[in-house]
Design a protein around this motif. Structure first.
Motif, PDB file in Angstrom:
ATOM      1  N   LYS A  67      -4.406  -7.794   3.462  1.00 59.86           N
ATOM      2  CA  LYS A  67      -3.607  -6.936   4.474  1.00 59.86           C
ATOM      3  C   LYS A  67      -2.216  -6.841   4.228  1.00 59.86           C
ATOM      4  CE  LYS A  67      -6.976  -8.092   8.099  1.00 59.86           C
ATOM      5  NZ  LYS A  67      -7.213  -8.701   9.284  1.00 59.86           N
ATOM      6  N   LEU A  68      -1.706  -8.059   3.813  1.00 53.11           N
ATOM      7  CA  LEU A  68      -0.206  -8.224   3.632  1.00 53.11           C
ATOM      8  C   LEU A  68       0.394  -6.779   2.661  1.00 53.11           C
ATOM      9  CD1 LEU A  68       2.473  -9.440   3.535  1.00 53.11           C
ATOM     10  CD2 LEU A  68       1.949 -10.772   1.664  1.00 53.11           C
ATOM     11  N   LEU A  69      -0.489  -6.578   1.595  1.00 58.47           N
ATOM     12  CA  LEU A  69      -0.052  -5.530   0.438  1.00 58.47           C
ATOM     13  C   LEU A  69      -0.597  -4.254   0.575  1.00 58.47           C
ATOM     14  CD1 LEU A  69      -0.102  -8.069  -2.519  1.00 58.47           C
ATOM     15  CD2 LEU A  69       1.781  -7.266  -1.363  1.00 58.47           C
ATOM     16  N   SER A  70      -1.777  -4.094   1.046  1.00 58.55           N
ATOM     17  CA  SER A  70      -2.565  -2.773   1.113  1.00 58.55           C
ATOM     18  C   SER A  70      -2.299  -1.953   2.074  1.00 58.55           C
ATOM     19  CB  SER A  70      -4.200  -3.013   1.040  1.00 58.55           C
ATOM     20  OG  SER A  70      -4.634  -3.776   2.129  1.00 58.55           O
ATOM     21  N   VAL A  71      -1.516  -2.393   3.240  1.00 55.76           N
ATOM     22  CA  VAL A  71      -1.284  -1.597   4.123  1.00 55.76           C
ATOM     23  C   VAL A  71       0.011  -0.700   3.987  1.00 55.76           C
ATOM     24  CG1 VAL A  71       0.851  -3.390   5.126  1.00 55.76           C
ATOM     25  CG2 VAL A  71      -0.391  -1.455   6.739  1.00 55.76           C
ATOM     26  N   SER A  72      -0.046   0.330   4.253  1.00 55.41           N
ATOM     27  CA  SER A  72       0.878   1.438   3.878  1.00 55.41           C
ATOM     28  C   SER A  72       2.211   0.830   4.225  1.00 55.41           C
ATOM     29  CB  SER A  72       0.701   2.852   4.312  1.00 55.41           C
ATOM     30  OG  SER A  72       0.915   2.831   5.974  1.00 55.41           O
ATOM     31  N   ALA A  73       3.431   1.510   3.592  1.00 51.80           N
ATOM     32  CA  ALA A  73       4.685   1.213   3.857  1.00 51.80           C
ATOM     33  C   ALA A  73       5.085   1.683   5.103  1.00 51.80           C
ATOM     34  CB  ALA A  73       5.664   1.874   2.669  1.00 51.80           C
ATOM     35  N   THR A  74       4.655   2.564   5.595  1.00 51.39           N
ATOM     36  CA  THR A  74       4.801   3.164   7.197  1.00 51.39           C
ATOM     37  C   THR A  74       4.493   2.293   8.250  1.00 51.39           C
ATOM     38  OG1 THR A  74       4.770   5.619   6.452  1.00 51.39           O
ATOM     39  CG2 THR A  74       4.656   5.091   8.696  1.00 51.39           C
ATOM     40  N   ARG A  75       3.036   1.645   7.888  1.00 46.03           N
ATOM     41  CA  ARG A  75       2.599   0.764   9.058  1.00 46.03           C
ATOM     42  C   ARG A  75       3.439  -0.619   8.890  1.00 46.03           C
ATOM     43  NH1 ARG A  75      -3.631   0.288   9.048  1.00 46.03           N
ATOM     44  NH2 ARG A  75      -3.054  -1.179  10.646  1.00 46.03           N
ATOM     45  N   PHE A  76       3.731  -0.899   7.783  1.00 48.31           N
ATOM     46  CA  PHE A  76       4.345  -2.165   7.417  1.00 48.31           C
ATOM     47  C   PHE A  76       5.597  -2.258   8.150  1.00 48.31           C
ATOM     48  CE2 PHE A  76       7.040  -5.012   5.083  1.00 48.31           C
ATOM     49  CZ  PHE A  76       6.360  -6.356   5.304  1.00 48.31           C
ATOM     50  N   MET A  83      -1.527 -15.935   5.541  1.00 48.25           N
ATOM     51  CA  MET A  83      -2.013 -14.596   5.919  1.00 48.25           C
ATOM     52  C   MET A  83      -2.748 -14.137   4.908  1.00 48.25           C
ATOM     53  SD  MET A  83       1.641 -12.771   4.893  1.00 48.25           S
ATOM     54  CE  MET A  83       2.857 -14.327   5.332  1.00 48.25           C
ATOM     55  N   SER A  84      -3.526 -13.109   4.965  1.00 50.69           N
ATOM     56  CA  SER A  84      -4.205 -12.239   4.154  1.00 50.69           C
ATOM     57  C   SER A  84      -3.547 -11.390   3.040  1.00 50.69           C
ATOM     58  CB  SER A  84      -5.244 -11.355   4.900  1.00 50.69           C
ATOM     59  OG  SER A  84      -5.930 -10.533   3.789  1.00 50.69           O
ATOM     60  N   ILE A  85      -3.560 -11.988   1.919  1.00 49.11           N
ATOM     61  CA  ILE A  85      -2.917 -11.118   0.845  1.00 49.11           C
ATOM     62  C   ILE A  85      -3.438  -9.503   0.651  1.00 49.11           C
ATOM     63  CG2 ILE A  85      -2.292 -13.214  -0.493  1.00 49.11           C
ATOM     64  CD1 ILE A  85      -4.535 -12.387  -2.505  1.00 49.11           C
ATOM     65  N   ARG A  98       7.309  -5.381  -3.870  1.00 47.09           N
ATOM     66  CA  ARG A  98       6.324  -5.211  -2.788  1.00 47.09           C
ATOM     67  C   ARG A  98       5.672  -6.684  -2.493  1.00 47.09           C
ATOM     68  NH1 ARG A  98       3.531  -0.343  -0.916  1.00 47.09           N
ATOM     69  NH2 ARG A  98       1.444  -0.879  -0.017  1.00 47.09           N
ATOM     70  N   ILE A  99       5.298  -7.522  -3.585  1.00 46.10           N
ATOM     71  CA  ILE A  99       4.927  -8.712  -3.313  1.00 46.10           C
ATOM     72  C   ILE A  99       5.835  -9.969  -2.457  1.00 46.10           C
ATOM     73  CG2 ILE A  99       3.540 -10.782  -4.120  1.00 46.10           C
ATOM     74  CD1 ILE A  99       2.548  -9.057  -6.417  1.00 46.10           C
ATOM     75  N   LYS A 100       6.954  -9.971  -3.277  1.00 45.02           N
ATOM     76  CA  LYS A 100       8.058 -10.943  -3.022  1.00 45.02           C
ATOM     77  C   LYS A 100       8.362 -10.451  -1.394  1.00 45.02           C
ATOM     78  CE  LYS A 100       9.205 -13.261  -7.180  1.00 45.02           C
ATOM     79  NZ  LYS A 100      10.307 -13.653  -8.047  1.00 45.02           N
ATOM     80  N   HIS A 101       8.806  -9.482  -1.501  1.00 46.43           N
ATOM     81  CA  HIS A 101       9.560  -8.768  -0.371  1.00 46.43           C
ATOM     82  C   HIS A 101       8.769  -8.844   0.930  1.00 46.43           C
ATOM     83  CE1 HIS A 101      11.566  -6.013   2.297  1.00 46.43           C
ATOM     84  NE2 HIS A 101      10.387  -5.353   2.498  1.00 46.43           N
ATOM     85  N   ARG A 102       7.466  -8.352   0.758  1.00 50.07           N
ATOM     86  CA  ARG A 102       6.513  -8.484   2.005  1.00 50.07           C
ATOM     87  C   ARG A 102       6.375  -9.962   2.307  1.00 50.07           C
ATOM     88  NH1 ARG A 102       2.304  -3.457   2.522  1.00 50.07           N
ATOM     89  NH2 ARG A 102       3.947  -1.743   2.441  1.00 50.07           N
TER      90      ARG A 102
END
Length: 415
Positions: A386-395, A382-384, A366-370
């Protein structure tokens, strides 16, 4: 010498030929009944050396039940009348015919009351029990908990299963899941279940809620009401929790009702109070729930880790109130994530005060990948959150993200 000694003490054996007695002694010794055990068996049941039924039984044990405990065999030979032995092999083979693996058969027999299950119980009753248990995880259930076979089908097993099913609103599938998760639950009587249910009802929980907690933590029925349940529920009530809160708490932290207070919970409470949690607050209760999932040693190392990065007691309190789970994470995993945040992403350590949930995401998946996917688009600032909490679908809906990572729809993007 051994045969002569036995003949001298038991003259009724003289009618048997020496050859047959030698063969029978050899048969007994070959299945592990030797020395004093052999003398005890023959002294108490001299017919063991002459009975044809016993002979067939010994042959069956020697050929198909290697590894059966000699002590159980001795008790069986001494306590059972020879009339029970002819059906023994048929009853044992019944287990195999209904799915008990051959390599697990001796394990099952070594852990049940053989005389009760395979001698005294009619084969029809044994088969009836097998058919009933097929609805609740047979044969794996018996392999894990052979003692279930000791129960009487009509007076013990069926009433207990039916009571659990009733507690679960008639959901047979869920009842089977509960039984298979913790087969020991079948050792408790219906009166025992009722007694515990009365306690939970007294604090406002419904039968369905108790059943749902049991699905997560079946040991709810094994915990002492007076020694553990009452004082711990009183603690939660003192922390301003009502019945609904307690239900949600126990679904997430069921170990709270089982862990030792002296060796576990008291030490963790001391840590939490030292950090700054106040007695009688919901925050304290939630923090206690979180740390039930970790050891005292790991909790101390997590706190020490935060201190090593310059955080104060107040900082740890702030982070854990926002995200209580930070106290339960493995300290080695936390250190890797914090290092990547500071070294790999070039961010300030203080950002964890605003978004401590960062420490709950998987580092590689999750962290490194995104971060790698987004850093060329949005830059390193970038905001960490927003980077991490957004769902996989939205990302993955972002065209740039999808183009850079065609596998972004995989479950590995999950938290």
């Amino acid at each position: 010498m051994e045969a002569a000694s036995l003949l001298q003490r038991h003259p009724e054996l003289e009618s048997a030929s020496p050859e047959s007695l030698h063969r029978r002694l050899f048969s007994l010794q070959s299945i592990g009944i030797t020395g004093l055990a052999l003398h005890r068996t023959v002294t108490r049941r001299p017919e063991t050396l002459t009975s044809p039924e016993v002979g067939h039984f010994l042959d069956f044990v020697r050929e198909e039940l290697k590894g059966l405990e000699p002590s159980k065999l001795e008790r069986l030979l001494v306590s059972s009348h020879s009339q029970f032995f002819p059906d023994f092999s048929a009853k044992v083979r019944l287990l195999v015919d209904h799915g008990i693996p051959g390599d697990k058969l001796v394990h099952v027999l070594n852990n049940v009351n053989i005389m009760n299950v395979f001698c005294e119980r009619p084969i029809e009753e044994l088969e009836e029990m097998i058919v009933f248990l097929k609805g609740y995880g047979w044969p794996e259930l018996i392999i894990r908990r052979p003692l279930v076979l000791n129960l009487d089908l009509k007076s013990q097993l069926i009433p207990r299963v039916e009571y659990l099913a009733e507690l679960g609103g008639g959901n047979r599938e869920a009842t089977g899941f509960l039984i298979n998760k913790w087969p020991v639950i079948l050792s408790y009587t219906v009166d025992h279940f009722k007694s515990h249910l009365e306690f939970w009802r007294s604090i406002g929980l419904t039968d369905e809620e108790v059943f749902r907690i049991a699905l997560v933590h079946p040991h709810i029925f094994s915990v002492s009401k007076e020694r553990k349940l009452k004082p711990r529920i009183e603690f939660l009530e003192q922390c301003k929790m009502n019945a609904e809160d307690i239900f949600k708490f126990l679904i997430k932290a069921p170990l709270f009702i089982s862990l030792s207070f002296q060796d576990n919970l008291s030490k963790k409470l001391a840590f939490l109070v030292k950090i700054g949690y106040r007695h009688g607050t919901r925050e304290l209760a939630l923090a206690v729930g979180a740390v039930t999932r970790t050891s005292c040693k790991n909790l101390q190392m997590v706190i020490d880790l935060f201190f090593s990065y310059g955080f104060s007691y107040e900082d740890v309190l702030i982070m854990s109130k926002k995200h209580p789970q930070v106290l339960q994470y493995n300290h080695e995993s936390l250190e890797k994530k914090i290092d990547f945040l500071v070294e790999g992403m070039g961010r300030e350590i203080g950002e964890l005060l605003m978004f401590p949930a960062f420490l709950g995401y998987k580092l590689d998946d999750r962290i490194k990948h995104r971060y790698e996917v987004k850093k060329e688009i949005r830059g390193k600032g970038m905001s960490i959150n927003k980077l991490l909490s957004v769902s996989a679908t939205r990302f993955c809906s972002n065209k740039n993200s999808t183009a850079m990572d065609p596998s972004c729809d995989l479950d590995s993007l999950g938290q």
